[in-house]
Design an enzyme around this catalytic site. Structure first.
Site, PDB file in Angstrom:
ATOM      1  N   ARG A 197       3.301  -4.999  -1.344  1.00  0.00           N
ATOM      2  CA  ARG A 197       3.059  -6.124  -0.439  1.00  0.00           C
ATOM      3  C   ARG A 197       1.834  -6.857  -0.955  1.00  0.00           C
ATOM      4  NH1 ARG A 197       3.165  -7.175   5.906  1.00  0.00           N
ATOM      5  NH2 ARG A 197       5.294  -6.666   5.416  1.00  0.00           N
ATOM      6  N   LYS A 250     -12.737  -4.907  -6.610  1.00  0.00           N
ATOM      7  CA  LYS A 250     -13.838  -5.097  -7.564  1.00  0.00           C
ATOM      8  C   LYS A 250     -13.419  -6.066  -8.675  1.00  0.00           C
ATOM      9  CE  LYS A 250     -15.159  -0.262  -6.966  1.00  0.00           C
ATOM     10  NZ  LYS A 250     -14.327   0.853  -7.408  1.00  0.00           N
ATOM     11  N   ARG A 297       3.066  -0.924   9.959  1.00  0.00           N
ATOM     12  CA  ARG A 297       4.446  -0.527  10.219  1.00  0.00           C
ATOM     13  C   ARG A 297       5.290  -0.479   8.954  1.00  0.00           C
ATOM     14  NH1 ARG A 297       6.835  -4.339  13.641  1.00  0.00           N
ATOM     15  NH2 ARG A 297       5.648  -5.541  12.163  1.00  0.00           N
ATOM     16  N   THR A 298       5.170  -1.515   8.124  1.00  0.00           N
ATOM     17  CA  THR A 298       5.998  -1.532   6.907  1.00  0.00           C
ATOM     18  C   THR A 298       5.606  -0.387   5.980  1.00  0.00           C
ATOM     19  OG1 THR A 298       6.229  -3.929   7.096  1.00  0.00           O
ATOM     20  CG2 THR A 298       6.752  -2.961   4.971  1.00  0.00           C
ATOM     21  N   HIS A 331      10.740 -11.111   2.364  1.00  0.00           N
ATOM     22  CA  HIS A 331      10.567  -9.742   2.873  1.00  0.00           C
ATOM     23  C   HIS A 331      11.983  -9.153   2.988  1.00  0.00           C
ATOM     24  CE1 HIS A 331       8.939  -6.303   4.708  1.00  0.00           C
ATOM     25  NE2 HIS A 331       8.337  -6.809   5.767  1.00  0.00           N
TER      26      HIS A 331
END
Length: 313
Positions: free
Chosen positions: A105, A83, A55-56, A133
């Site tokens: 994020r 990696k 959603r974000t 947030h």
């Protein structure tokens, strides 16, 4: 506004009101047949997601595209990061690509702050660890303002797993800046040690706080953490801290119910509450695009006259 948005504490009252007012202007555009603005044409926004959040990510992507920015989605899963490439190496790659804005994020608290030191463009924190947030807090404040008017003196109650919630921390900081009185309600095991340094009151008794709340925000019970015995059982948690129809009936008539999503229906919030007219949960998703458009617009230096202008798709 600063060049970055890392924490809700970065925003002065004037900054926060500017974002909310800008979001309101931009939300009007969302109602038109042509939803795009030319404002950020030629700018590149990179969505850098080290954690899943459909959603974000989609919300930021929609926001950037509506402002005509070029969007690059960089999912760290399956990329060089898995990696062993470090955040700094990734930052240098973004720098070489000429990213004007990076939306990040990351599972580690403080990662956006580190990134801001390594790139020329603006950094927007889309959630870092259990830290913050800030755009969620802005979209929540925008939603409250649309439903209730100004937030000065409004009583906002945030309920649930505050300990692991970056949404709670950003909301407490921003709502305090906007003049609201915030109370957090949770079992003692789900409150951070430093809660006494937050600008809010604390209660362990949801029923005592409900009748005095203008807004009640239910946080997701992070089920994955429940094996750590933060409370005895999900049923017990729900009985003491869940919002059901009986508790909703104790709210003042004008009060609204919020949830940052995703919800556990039947745990922290009953289905009848989530789907009621009191609930702003669906609005919050739509308002998220407007709030994030406002943040990108203000950080990436949208040209002022472009608000109010339309552009063909």
């Amino acid at each position: 506004m600063n060049r970055h948005l890392i924490s809700a504490a970065d925003l002065t009252r004037d900054d926060a009101l500017l974002v909310l007012d800008t979001a309101e202007e931009l939300a009007r555009i969302a109602g038109r047949s042509i939803k795009k603005l030319p404002t950020l044409r030629g700018r590149t926004v990179v969505n850098l997601f080290f954690e899943d959040s459909t959603r974000t990510r989609i919300s930021f992507e929609a926001a950037a595209k509506r402002l005509s920015a070029d969007v690059i989605n960089f999912s760290a899963k399956g990329s060089s990061v898995s990696k062993g490439e470090s955040l700094k190496d990734t930052a240098l790659t973004l720098e070489a690509m000429g990213a004007d804005g990076v939306v990040i994020r990351h599972g580690a608290s403080g990662a956006p702050h580190r990134l801001a030191g390594w790139v020329q463009g603006s950094v927007v924190n889309a959630g870092d660890g259990t830290h913050e947030h800030p755009t969620q807090a802005l979209l929540d404040a925008f939603t409250m303002r649309k439903r209730l008017g100004e937030l000065d003196g409004r009583r906002v109650t945030i309920v649930g797993d505050v300990l692991h919630s970056r949404v709670a921390r950003s909301n407490v900081l921003l709502l305090d800046t906007l003049g609201a009185d915030v109370t957090v309600v949770a079992p003692p095991t789900l409150l951070p040690v430093a809660i006494d340094t937050w600008p809010c009151s604390v209660s362990y008794d949801l029923d005592a706080v409900i009748p005095k709340s203008d807004v009640i925000m239910m946080l997701r019970v992070q089920q994955e953490r429940m094996n750590a015995a933060y409370f005895p059982t999900v049923r017990e948690y729900s009985r003491r801290y869940g919002l059901d129809g009986d508790r909703m009936a104790q709210l003042p008539e004008h009060a609204i119910v919020m949830h940052p999503g995703p919800m556990n229906r039947g745990v922290e919030i009953a289905a009848e509450v989530a789907d009621s007219v009191r609930s702003t949960i669906v609005e919050q998703v739509a308002n998220g695009v407007s709030a994030r458009m406002a943040v990108l617009y203000l950080l990436l230096g949208g040209s002022e006259p472009a608000i109010g202008q339309e552009v063909a798709k």
